[in-house]
Design an enzyme around this catalytic site. Structure first.
Site, PDB file in Angstrom:
ATOM      1  NE  ARG A  98      -3.930   1.869   2.529  1.00 13.74           N
ATOM      2  CZ  ARG A  98      -4.010   2.725   3.545  1.00 13.74           C
ATOM      3  NH1 ARG A  98      -3.135   2.666   4.535  1.00 13.74           N
ATOM      4  NH2 ARG A  98      -4.972   3.630   3.568  1.00 13.74           N
ATOM      5  CG  HIS A 132      -1.449   5.336  -0.037  1.00 18.20           C
ATOM      6  ND1 HIS A 132      -2.168   5.752   1.056  1.00 18.20           N
ATOM      7  CD2 HIS A 132      -2.263   4.471  -0.700  1.00 18.20           C
ATOM      8  CE1 HIS A 132      -3.359   5.170   1.054  1.00 18.20           C
ATOM      9  NE2 HIS A 132      -3.433   4.376  -0.002  1.00 18.20           N
ATOM     10  CG  ASN A 159      -0.966   8.349   3.570  1.00 16.44           C
ATOM     11  OD1 ASN A 159      -1.232   7.269   3.063  1.00 16.44           O
ATOM     12  ND2 ASN A 159      -0.422   9.337   2.877  1.00 16.44           N
ATOM     13  CG  HIS A 193      -8.215  -3.654  -1.635  1.00 22.80           C
ATOM     14  ND1 HIS A 193      -9.247  -2.753  -1.804  1.00 22.80           N
ATOM     15  CD2 HIS A 193      -7.121  -2.907  -1.309  1.00 22.80           C
ATOM     16  CE1 HIS A 193      -8.796  -1.522  -1.601  1.00 22.80           C
ATOM     17  NE2 HIS A 193      -7.509  -1.593  -1.308  1.00 22.80           N
TER      18      HIS A 193
END
Length: 332
Positions: free
Chosen positions: A67, A71, A99, A198
């Site tokens: 992740r 990001h 975040n 996911h």
């Protein structure tokens, strides 16, 4: 957006030629997999070793590291801006809505950087560490492998506003999410494939609560969510409180990188609104969900391609940026 490795080896170790898709929008990429072969030949081995120890200690860490790469790349490109702490003129992206209280794994990256600085000082960028850790985390949990193009350099700044604006949110509409991907030169195929990350990891109650109680502001739940599954979720995600309670994004095989994520969506059991809209709001994405649910090999191949493509978002190369000695702060 986590430690069982039980996939067929032939699927787990899918690799791709660097010639296939390392190109950027304007032609050839300045990044290439052999970048550290001479300057730091043990770099990839060191990253893999530290990531393996971290994931063995906590299965969830694989998803956390994967992740962080997402990001980072969606804000100013893949330049490790996310890793900077607030200091001086820098306001950390760690404080952004996507975040805050959820981005994690920074101490693992610190450990990797420390080991690399001992082996080959001032050589391997934090941005490349993020890209390698994401790949290694995927493989460790049973997913595909790919050659990671390398040679990124680290930014000297961060963008809190960019982090708040550019990273897709769990409650965004399908069109908003697709627009955010297109701004990064990623298409609908990349969107559906990368959402497959996911298949591992967790989400907080606060990220899907509206689906359980008030999806459209009318006090009604999201009826695209299987109602027996919703009832189960409500037991640990109440109307108020429990914001940080964690739920598996893929309740079937939460620590195994596989295609159950897509099968869950077909069964109306995608946890986040941003998961389920892939099936309910676009015919093109619905067809891709069906394909990946039916064919894990196809999903693995596309995920690897899309990860390389995402890793190519606006990298700093040549004399741009720097190689940070500490991933949390710019060099002085």
């Amino acid at each position: 957006m986590a430690q069982t490795i039980s996939f067929l080896v032939v699927l787990s170790l899918v690799t791709f030629s660097p010639l296939c898709f390392f190109g950027m929008a304007n032609g050839a990429s300045p990044l290439y997999p052999q970048f550290y072969d001479h300057s730091c030949p043990k770099a990839l081995e060191i990253v893999k070793s530290v990531v393996a120890k971290a994931v063995a200690k906590e299965a969830r860490m694989a998803a956390s590291l994967l992740r962080l790469h997402f990001h980072d790349c969606f804000v100013k490109g893949c330049d490790a801006s996310l890793l900077l702490d607030s200091s001086g003129t820098i306001t950390s992206e760690k404080r952004s809505n996507p975040n805050r209280n959820s981005a994690r794994g920074f101490e693992v990256l610190d450990a990797i950087k420390s080991a690399l600085e001992k082996e080959c000082p001032h050589t391997v960028s934090c941005a490349d560490i993020l890209a390698l850790a994401a790949r290694d985390s995927t493989v460790l949990t049973g997913g595909p492998s790919w050659e990671v193009p390398l040679g990124r350099r680290d930014s000297k700044g961060a963008s809190l506003s960019g982090s708040n604006r550019n990273i897709p949110a769990p409650n965004n509409t399908f069109q908003t999410i697709l627009t955010k991907f297109k701004l990064q030169k990623l298409d609908i195929v990349d969107l559906v494939a990368l959402s497959g990350s996911h298949t591992i990891g967790n989400a907080r109650c606060t990220s899907f609560r509206q689906r359980l109680y008030n999806q459209s502001g009318n006090g009604q739940p999201d009826f695209s969510l299987d109602q027996s599954y919703a009832a189960q979720l409500r037991t640990r995600c109440p109307r108020s409180g429990g914001d940080q309670n964690l739920f598996f994004l893929d309740f079937v095989s939460p620590t195994k990188f596989d295609n159950n994520y897509y099968k869950n969506i077909l069964a109306s059991k995608g946890l986040l609104s941003s998961d389920q809209v892939l099936f309910t709001k676009s015919e093109a994405s619905m067809e891709l969900v069906k394909k990946y649910a039916a064919n894990s090999k196809l999903f693995f191949e596309q995920f690897a391609k899309s990860m390389v493509k995402m890793g190519n978002i606006s990298p700093l190369t040549g004399s741009k940026g720097e190689i940070r000695k500490n991933c949390r702060k710019i060099n002085t």
